[in-house]
Design a protein around this motif. Structure first.
Motif, PDB file in Angstrom:
ATOM      1  N   SER A  19      36.764  36.751  35.138  1.00 46.22           N
ATOM      2  CA  SER A  19      37.524  37.447  34.428  1.00 46.22           C
ATOM      3  C   SER A  19      36.934  38.798  33.867  1.00 46.22           C
ATOM      4  CB  SER A  19      37.992  36.883  33.236  1.00 46.22           C
ATOM      5  OG  SER A  19      38.777  35.649  33.582  1.00 46.22           O
ATOM      6  N   PHE A  20      35.541  38.603  33.459  1.00 43.80           N
ATOM      7  CA  PHE A  20      34.796  39.574  32.908  1.00 43.80           C
ATOM      8  C   PHE A  20      34.608  40.617  34.143  1.00 43.80           C
ATOM      9  CE2 PHE A  20      31.009  41.759  31.592  1.00 43.80           C
ATOM     10  CZ  PHE A  20      31.545  42.323  30.241  1.00 43.80           C
ATOM     11  N   TYR A  21      34.147  40.152  35.306  1.00 45.64           N
ATOM     12  CA  TYR A  21      34.091  41.123  36.468  1.00 45.64           C
ATOM     13  C   TYR A  21      35.316  41.999  36.813  1.00 45.64           C
ATOM     14  CZ  TYR A  21      32.338  42.702  40.869  1.00 45.64           C
ATOM     15  OH  TYR A  21      31.855  43.449  41.953  1.00 45.64           O
ATOM     16  N   ARG A  22      36.355  41.315  36.968  1.00 46.68           N
ATOM     17  CA  ARG A  22      37.810  41.968  37.279  1.00 46.68           C
ATOM     18  C   ARG A  22      37.908  43.114  36.130  1.00 46.68           C
ATOM     19  NH1 ARG A  22      40.804  38.095  36.638  1.00 46.68           N
ATOM     20  NH2 ARG A  22      40.983  36.974  38.809  1.00 46.68           N
ATOM     21  N   ALA A  23      37.702  42.760  34.822  1.00 47.54           N
ATOM     22  CA  ALA A  23      37.945  43.624  33.896  1.00 47.54           C
ATOM     23  C   ALA A  23      36.944  44.714  33.977  1.00 47.54           C
ATOM     24  CB  ALA A  23      37.792  43.174  32.406  1.00 47.54           C
ATOM     25  N   VAL A  48      40.028  44.552  27.736  1.00 45.99           N
ATOM     26  CA  VAL A  48      39.857  43.476  26.749  1.00 45.99           C
ATOM     27  C   VAL A  48      40.558  42.406  27.029  1.00 45.99           C
ATOM     28  CG1 VAL A  48      40.238  42.752  24.232  1.00 45.99           C
ATOM     29  CG2 VAL A  48      39.124  45.241  24.964  1.00 45.99           C
ATOM     30  N   ALA A  49      41.906  42.570  27.305  1.00 51.67           N
ATOM     31  CA  ALA A  49      43.100  41.514  27.462  1.00 51.67           C
ATOM     32  C   ALA A  49      42.350  40.988  28.938  1.00 51.67           C
ATOM     33  CB  ALA A  49      44.146  42.075  27.795  1.00 51.67           C
ATOM     34  N   LEU A  50      42.044  41.518  30.113  1.00 51.25           N
ATOM     35  CA  LEU A  50      41.727  40.950  31.252  1.00 51.25           C
ATOM     36  C   LEU A  50      40.253  39.948  31.053  1.00 51.25           C
ATOM     37  CD1 LEU A  50      42.255  43.782  33.713  1.00 51.25           C
ATOM     38  CD2 LEU A  50      43.434  41.667  33.721  1.00 51.25           C
ATOM     39  N   CYS A  51      39.436  40.463  29.954  1.00 49.95           N
ATOM     40  CA  CYS A  51      38.310  39.586  29.948  1.00 49.95           C
ATOM     41  C   CYS A  51      38.704  38.167  29.619  1.00 49.95           C
ATOM     42  CB  CYS A  51      37.519  40.422  28.690  1.00 49.95           C
ATOM     43  SG  CYS A  51      36.665  41.612  29.204  1.00 49.95           S
ATOM     44  N   VAL A  62      43.918  31.977  30.733  1.00 55.52           N
ATOM     45  CA  VAL A  62      45.293  31.580  31.403  1.00 55.52           C
ATOM     46  C   VAL A  62      45.420  31.179  32.575  1.00 55.52           C
ATOM     47  CG1 VAL A  62      47.577  32.794  31.710  1.00 55.52           C
ATOM     48  CG2 VAL A  62      46.051  33.526  29.708  1.00 55.52           C
ATOM     49  N   ILE A  63      44.502  31.871  33.554  1.00 56.76           N
ATOM     50  CA  ILE A  63      44.194  31.323  34.805  1.00 56.76           C
ATOM     51  C   ILE A  63      43.028  30.522  34.840  1.00 56.76           C
ATOM     52  CG2 ILE A  63      45.588  33.143  35.806  1.00 56.76           C
ATOM     53  CD1 ILE A  63      43.156  34.485  36.515  1.00 56.76           C
TER      54      ILE A  63
END
Length: 664
Positions: free
Chosen positions: A301-305, A285-288, A293-294
């Motif tokens: 971001s969602f894909y990385r999460a 959830v945080a990575l989403c 931040v970046i």
């Protein structure tokens, strides 16, 4: 663990813990439906991916094929996720669905389909591999005969095994399976008991003496078990247990139950996952929201999460220990060793001390003639006289003297003995050739004031070496001294030497016999310590002290009078548990046959299982530790993460299956 009664002979595994679903993934294509669905998922993905590069074909065709891949790949994954969510849990299947759904939401339908394809194929192959281990257990059920020829009211008829009743007489034909536990009442044959006890050599069976109706007191050579194989002669067997209560049925039930008994390592992984899975969800959830931040779009971001979600799912960790425990228990059962779950399987390999009962464990369990000291005349005359007199008695010591004498003499005509008189606690008196013959202990001749210093000295030396002494006198002449002793098992010395090579530091005997007997047996078989004159409660105290000194200790006995000491030990091991409800009930590990030399095999298997469990934990946790940073940094995408993730799961399972091929 308490044993219940089985109502039918079944090898169906019980419900297991939260990571071990039943995986009953049958359907329109039979038991292989899950594997077929996984194949259809991969096929739809491959065609859809190929069509996407073909010119002139609408985009919706590829999307439709990806949708089919989602359906086939997600069907059983969603089924398991729903089952666990209903129980208030979130597991790996749920994480995979979220990741696939997230990929689809980003328009990455191909990668989402790849995730489900690899996950479903991995799961299907994992279940297939696990079933190979379960087949070793399920095969036990195939040992049972389906029908039996029973004699009732003077006629014989073939009936289903489930219809047999206690007291029925079944006719067992040559080279056929014995249908029920029972006692031989007619016929003599050799029986292959390997399926139950692990004995490699067929065991001779004979009928109970004089057609005795007291079948509960039948000796091992009179008893037979369901699932064993008759030799070349016909046997009439009186059924002593119904099919659902037979030793084979209980063995199947206990081995199946063992699968659900968690080991210490398994309990650790469960505790780890309870906080690890929620922590992963929080991280995802945080990575989403990393795009806040970046400098990157929300889609990145969602894909990385989603990639992290795939990488962090502890599939291999969840299956690392259960697969090894199941394989180890199945391998042990194949060799006549019943291990009741993961805890005793792991603890057995960690032992440094063993405590043994004496009678029936380290020794054969009955007195035998061991020493013959001639004082006057020759040995053959002494033995013939002793056999003639003791042949009139039914005392166990008399039986030992008669059997031992006949073995040494061969076919010799014995003198005639008459007028036997038992002298309670001292010996016997009879007449041979019109002369009185006395056979007894020192107290008998002390009472008569006839014992000489020389005879006393030689008798004392035999007693000091652990023998029960019987002095023989005819008329006024002492003919000799007979030493009777419960002899060590033939395999005891070799077994203890093998245990020493395995690193067992202390091997202790706990017995109620006197200390001299204990010392004698200990010296013969190679024990490090021997404690005699112990009451049952003193055995418990001795085991407790040994645990304090050594950490982990096993008590090996017959499972009846040694039950309290077994309960106090780290691992209780019962000898000769086949047919013994008490032994199966009390022990953590049961050696189904009366085979002491199964101990090194069981300990070696346990140590191999412990090594494989450690290897599996390193592989599974190591993959998670490597993949999470790679996916967070964007180095690894969903596809490679899935391949590495599912690959590690299969490595873990097949590593565990190596236990099925463990050699002694």
């Amino acid at each position: 663990m308490k044993n219940g009664q089985t109502d039918k002979l079944s090898a169906t595994p019980p419900a297991t813990n939260q990571h071990e679903h039943d995986h009953d993934h049958g359907g329109m294509f039979g038991p292989n439906t899950e594997l077929i669905f996984a194949g259809l998922c991969a096929l739809s993905l491959a065609i859809g991916f190929g069509v996407s590069f073909a010119g002139g074909i609408p985009a919706w065709v590829s999307l439709t094929l990806y949708g089919l891949a989602y359906f086939f790949g997600g069907f059983f994954t969603a089924k398991e996720a729903i089952e666990t969510i209903r129980q208030g849990k979130f597991e790996i299947d749920f994480l995979m669905l979220v990741a696939a759904g997230g990929a689809g939401a980003l328009g990455e339908w191909a990668e989402g389909a790849l995730l489900l394809a690899l996950f479903s194929i991995g799961h299907a192959l994992e279940h297939y591999a696990m079933n190979r281990a379960r087949k070793s257990i399920t095969a036990l059920a195939g040992l049972s005969a389906k029908t039996a020829v029973v004699r009732r009211n003077g006629t014989t008829t073939e009936v289903d095994v489930s219809a047999l009743q206690v007291g029925d007489v079944i006719i067992v034909k040559p080279n056929s399976k014995i249908a029920a536990d029972g006692v031989v009442i007619k016929g003599t044959s050799s029986v292959n008991q390997a399926p139950i006890t692990g004995e490699s050599v067929p065991v001779d069976k004979q009928p109970v003496a004089d057609g005795s109706k007291d079948l509960a007191k039948a000796k091992p050579e009179n008893r037979v078990f369901a699932g064993t194989i008759n030799g070349t002669a016909v046997l009439d067997v009186s059924v002593t247990k119904a099919a659902g209560d037979s030793t084979l049925a209980r063995l199947i039930k206990l081995v199946n139950e063992a699968e659900s008994q968690q080991s210490p390592t398994q309990q650790f992984t469960d505790r780890f996952e309870k906080w690890f899975v929620p922590a992963v969800l929080i991280l995802v959830v945080a990575l989403c929201f990393a795009f806040l931040v970046i400098d990157e779009p929300f889609s990145a971001s969602f894909y990385r999460a989603m990639a992290v979600l795939v990488a962090a799912s502890p599939c291999a960790l969840a299956i690392a220990t259960p697969s090894a425990v199941l394989s180890g228990v199945a391998r042990a059962a194949r060799d006549g060793v019943l291990i009741k779950g993961g805890r005793p399987l792991e603890d057995l390999g960690d032992l440094t001390a063993l405590a043994f009962d004496k009678t029936g464990t380290l020794t054969i369990g009955k007195p035998t003639l061991q020493k013959v000291v001639t004082l006057s005349g020759d040995e053959r005359a002494l033995l013939a006289l002793a056999a003639a007199v003791e042949g009139l008695s039914d005392h166990p010591l008399a039986t030992a003297i008669v059997n031992g004498s006949k073995e040494r003499l061969g076919n010799v005509v014995l003198p005639e003995a008459v007028n036997l008189k038992a002298l309670t606690g001292r010996g016997v008196q009879a007449e041979v050739d019109n002369e009185p013959v006395f056979i007894g202990n020192k107290a008998l001749f002390d009472e008569q004031k006839t014992l000489t210093d020389e005879v006393r000295k030689q008798a004392g030396e035999l007693e000091a070496s652990g023998h029960t002494v019987m002095i023989v006198r005819k008329g006024k002449v002492f003919l000799g001294i007979l030493g009777v002793m419960d002899a060590p098992r033939p395999e005891a010395k070799q077994t203890l030497a093998a245990l020493k090579q395995l690193g067992i530091r202390r091997m202790v005997m706990l017995t109620g016999d006197n200390q001299q007997v204990a010392n004698a047996i200990a010296q013969q078989v190679g024990l490090t310590d021997a404690f005699g004159d112990l009451l049952p409660e003193e055995k418990v105290k001795a085991v407790d002290e040994l645990r304090q000194q050594e950490g982990k200790v096993s008590m090996i006995g017959d499972g009846v009078n040694d039950a309290p000491a077994m309960a106090k030990s780290t691992v209780g091991i019962a000898m000769g548990a086949a047919g013994s409800d008490v032994a199966l009930e009390t022990a953590d590990i049961a050696l189904m046959g009366d085979l002491l030399d199964k101990l090194p095999f069981a300990i070696g298997l346990s140590r191999s299982a412990r090594r494989i469990i450690r290897q599996n934990l390193i592989i599974s946790l190591g993959m998670v530790v490597i993949l999470i940073p790679l996916t967070i940094l964007g180095i690894a995408r969903i596809g490679p993460a899935v391949i590495a993730h599912e690959g590690s799961t299969l490595v873990v399972v097949f590593n565990a299956l190596r236990l099925l091929a463990y050699k002694k």
